[in-house]
Structure formats: C-alpha cells, structure tokens
Write a protein that holds these residues in place. Structure first.
Motif, PDB file in Angstrom:
ATOM      1  N   LYS A  23       0.828  -1.204   0.000  1.00 36.57           N
ATOM      2  CA  LYS A  23       0.000   0.000   0.000  1.00 36.57           C
ATOM      3  C   LYS A  23       0.865   1.257   0.000  1.00 36.57           C
ATOM      4  CE  LYS A  23      -3.773  -2.013   2.662  1.00 36.57           C
ATOM      5  NZ  LYS A  23      -4.468  -1.930   3.957  1.00 36.57           N
ATOM      6  N   LEU A  24       1.950   1.218   0.750  1.00 34.54           N
ATOM      7  CA  LEU A  24       2.849   2.368   0.834  1.00 34.54           C
ATOM      8  C   LEU A  24       3.493   2.663  -0.516  1.00 34.54           C
ATOM      9  CD1 LEU A  24       4.062   4.388   2.861  1.00 34.54           C
ATOM     10  CD2 LEU A  24       5.895   2.753   3.221  1.00 34.54           C
ATOM     11  N   VAL A  25       3.892   1.624  -1.234  1.00 33.57           N
ATOM     12  CA  VAL A  25       4.497   1.809  -2.552  1.00 33.57           C
ATOM     13  C   VAL A  25       3.498   2.440  -3.517  1.00 33.57           C
ATOM     14  CG1 VAL A  25       5.415   0.589  -4.556  1.00 33.57           C
ATOM     15  CG2 VAL A  25       6.134  -0.069  -2.298  1.00 33.57           C
ATOM     16  N   ILE A  26       2.285   1.899  -3.539  1.00 33.84           N
ATOM     17  CA  ILE A  26       1.272   2.409  -4.459  1.00 33.84           C
ATOM     18  C   ILE A  26       0.905   3.848  -4.104  1.00 33.84           C
ATOM     19  CG2 ILE A  26      -1.118   2.106  -5.209  1.00 33.84           C
ATOM     20  CD1 ILE A  26      -0.612  -0.934  -4.903  1.00 33.84           C
ATOM     21  N   PHE A  27       0.731   4.118  -2.818  1.00 33.17           N
ATOM     22  CA  PHE A  27       0.384   5.471  -2.394  1.00 33.17           C
ATOM     23  C   PHE A  27       1.513   6.448  -2.694  1.00 33.17           C
ATOM     24  CE2 PHE A  27      -0.162   8.795   0.848  1.00 33.17           C
ATOM     25  CZ  PHE A  27      -1.441   9.205   0.514  1.00 33.17           C
ATOM     26  N   ASP A  28       2.749   6.029  -2.487  1.00 34.38           N
ATOM     27  CA  ASP A  28       3.900   6.884  -2.773  1.00 34.38           C
ATOM     28  C   ASP A  28       3.980   7.201  -4.264  1.00 34.38           C
ATOM     29  OD1 ASP A  28       6.182   8.353  -2.116  1.00 34.38           O
ATOM     30  OD2 ASP A  28       7.498   6.631  -2.448  1.00 34.38           O
ATOM     31  N   VAL A  51      12.222  -0.349   0.935  1.00 38.72           N
ATOM     32  CA  VAL A  51      12.561  -1.602   0.254  1.00 38.72           C
ATOM     33  C   VAL A  51      13.266  -2.552   1.214  1.00 38.72           C
ATOM     34  CG1 VAL A  51      13.995  -2.607  -1.561  1.00 38.72           C
ATOM     35  CG2 VAL A  51      12.589  -0.636  -2.047  1.00 38.72           C
ATOM     36  N   TRP A  52      14.168  -2.037   2.042  1.00 39.18           N
ATOM     37  CA  TRP A  52      14.853  -2.902   3.000  1.00 39.18           C
ATOM     38  C   TRP A  52      13.877  -3.527   3.991  1.00 39.18           C
ATOM     39  CZ3 TRP A  52      19.296   1.021   4.080  1.00 39.18           C
ATOM     40  CH2 TRP A  52      20.326   0.813   3.168  1.00 39.18           C
ATOM     41  N   SER A  58      11.238  -5.971   1.731  1.00 34.44           N
ATOM     42  CA  SER A  58      11.673  -7.068   0.860  1.00 34.44           C
ATOM     43  C   SER A  58      11.702  -8.408   1.578  1.00 34.44           C
ATOM     44  CB  SER A  58      13.031  -6.757   0.244  1.00 34.44           C
ATOM     45  OG  SER A  58      14.008  -6.641   1.248  1.00 34.44           O
ATOM     46  N   PHE A  59      11.861  -8.413   2.877  1.00 35.34           N
ATOM     47  CA  PHE A  59      11.835  -9.667   3.621  1.00 35.34           C
ATOM     48  C   PHE A  59      10.413 -10.208   3.735  1.00 35.34           C
ATOM     49  CE2 PHE A  59      11.824 -12.177   7.564  1.00 35.34           C
ATOM     50  CZ  PHE A  59      12.812 -13.085   7.252  1.00 35.34           C
ATOM     51  N   PHE A  60       9.430  -9.314   3.807  1.00 35.60           N
ATOM     52  CA  PHE A  60       8.046  -9.718   4.022  1.00 35.60           C
ATOM     53  C   PHE A  60       7.244  -9.798   2.724  1.00 35.60           C
ATOM     54  CE2 PHE A  60       9.475  -7.506   7.849  1.00 35.60           C
ATOM     55  CZ  PHE A  60       9.387  -8.555   8.737  1.00 35.60           C
ATOM     56  N   CYS A  61       7.660  -9.108   1.698  1.00 31.67           N
ATOM     57  CA  CYS A  61       6.985  -9.186   0.392  1.00 31.67           C
ATOM     58  C   CYS A  61       8.062  -9.172  -0.689  1.00 31.67           C
ATOM     59  CB  CYS A  61       5.980  -8.066   0.211  1.00 31.67           C
ATOM     60  SG  CYS A  61       6.464  -6.481   0.848  1.00 31.67           S
ATOM     61  N   LEU A  64      10.916  -5.389  -7.179  1.00 34.09           N
ATOM     62  CA  LEU A  64      10.519  -5.270  -8.585  1.00 34.09           C
ATOM     63  C   LEU A  64       9.500  -4.146  -8.784  1.00 34.09           C
ATOM     64  CD1 LEU A  64      10.188  -9.023  -9.583  1.00 34.09           C
ATOM     65  CD2 LEU A  64      12.004  -7.431 -10.172  1.00 34.09           C
ATOM     66  N   ILE A  65       8.582  -4.016  -7.845  1.00 37.86           N
ATOM     67  CA  ILE A  65       7.592  -2.945  -7.927  1.00 37.86           C
ATOM     68  C   ILE A  65       8.285  -1.596  -7.797  1.00 37.86           C
ATOM     69  CG2 ILE A  65       5.581  -1.944  -6.780  1.00 37.86           C
ATOM     70  CD1 ILE A  65       4.754  -4.802  -6.073  1.00 37.86           C
TER      71      ILE A  65
END
Length: 174
Positions: free
Chosen positions: A48-53, A104-105, A108-111, A116-117
C-alpha cells in the motif's frame, strides 16, 4: 420412497422446511478465526505504501508543479512572483531516494516482489522527473555543498538500515 426422500430434502430459500410446517434455525458452524500474522499485514502495508507513494508523486507533479509553472509563465506580475519559480534541490531528491531504499529494505523480507515494484516505480518517476526537471525547474540559487552531504547522507542511510533491520531480526529470532 425416493419421492419422500426428495421431499424431505427440499427447503425454501428462507431456510424453512415446508413439509414440517415450521422454520428451523440451523446455524452453520463458523470456521475458526485465522491467527493474526503480523508479517503478512506488514507486507500488505508495504505494498500500500508503494502504491500510495507512486500516486502521490504523480499527483504532485501533475497537479502542483505543472500548474505552478503555467501560473508563473502566464502571470508575470504579483501572482507570478507569489507562486515563485521552482528550484531543483538535490538534498530533497536524495532524501526521497533514501526513504525509498529504507522501505525496500523493510519490505523485501516480508513481500519479495517489492523490489521489482520499486524498480517499475522508479523507472516511471525517473522519466517524469527528467521531463519536469528540464521544463519546470530552474537552477538552484545556492550551490550544493558536497562536503556536508558526504557525511550526512550516509549517516541517514545507515540509520535507515538499522531501523529496517529491527522487524526483520524480530521475525527471525522470535
């Protein structure tokens, strides 16, 4: 016998049995609640944070920076001076990259698809920021002091790495 059995199995949509003359209150057993998995929840929040950002970056560029440039170009008087021209600030852009690297750090462990996103997000934003840099921004009035950046930015990056290691180490050792 077969006809009687089919008649006993027949129910109306509201759950009553017409052959019995009354309504049955049959409750289906509820499945046991699934245990709360905080790692999955954290991964979902990272997505959600990536998409919102990404959406906020696009909206700021398209709905704030471009109209501001148009306003400054069309209104050379007091309104244009009030809006002011945008100056490209290197420290703001570098801190945005450090923030994204920290996200990302952590994520990346949890998703696992998060890097790549973020690559796709950075490719989109890089192309748009390049266009806005050449069409909207003016050069900064003051020079960028690289001597303070050589100490400050790696320190902030190291702090982000330390903070991002906390949930990963917690999930590994607990």
């Amino acid at each position: 016998m077969q006809g009687l059995w089919l008649q006993l199995q027949r129910t109306s949509p509201d759950g009553d049995l017409p052959w019995l003359g009354r309504k049955l209150n049959i409750e289906t057993p509820k499945p046991p609640p699934t245990p709360f998995c905080w790692e999955t929840r954290l991964g979902q929040e990272m997505y959600k944070l990536v998409i919102f950002d990404l959406l906020m970056g696009l909206l700021v560029m398209l709905l704030v920076q471009f109209p501001r440039k148009i306003l400054c170009g069309l209104c050379p008087g007091a309104v244009g001076r009030l809006a002011g021209t945008l100056e490209f600030q290197v420290p703001d852009e570098v801190l945005g990259l450090i923030y994204a690297q920290t996200v990302v750090w952590v994520g990346s462990f949890f998703c696992p698809l998060l890097p790549l996103i973020y690559i796709a997000k950075f490719l989109i934003l890089f192309c748009l920021k390049k266009i806005t840099l050449f069409s909207i921004y003016s050069p900064a009035a003051g020079t960028f002091r690289a001597s303070t950046a050589n100490f400050f930015f790696p320190l902030v990056l190291l702090l982000g790495l330390a903070i991002s290691a906390v949930p990963v180490l917690y999930s590994i050792f607990l």
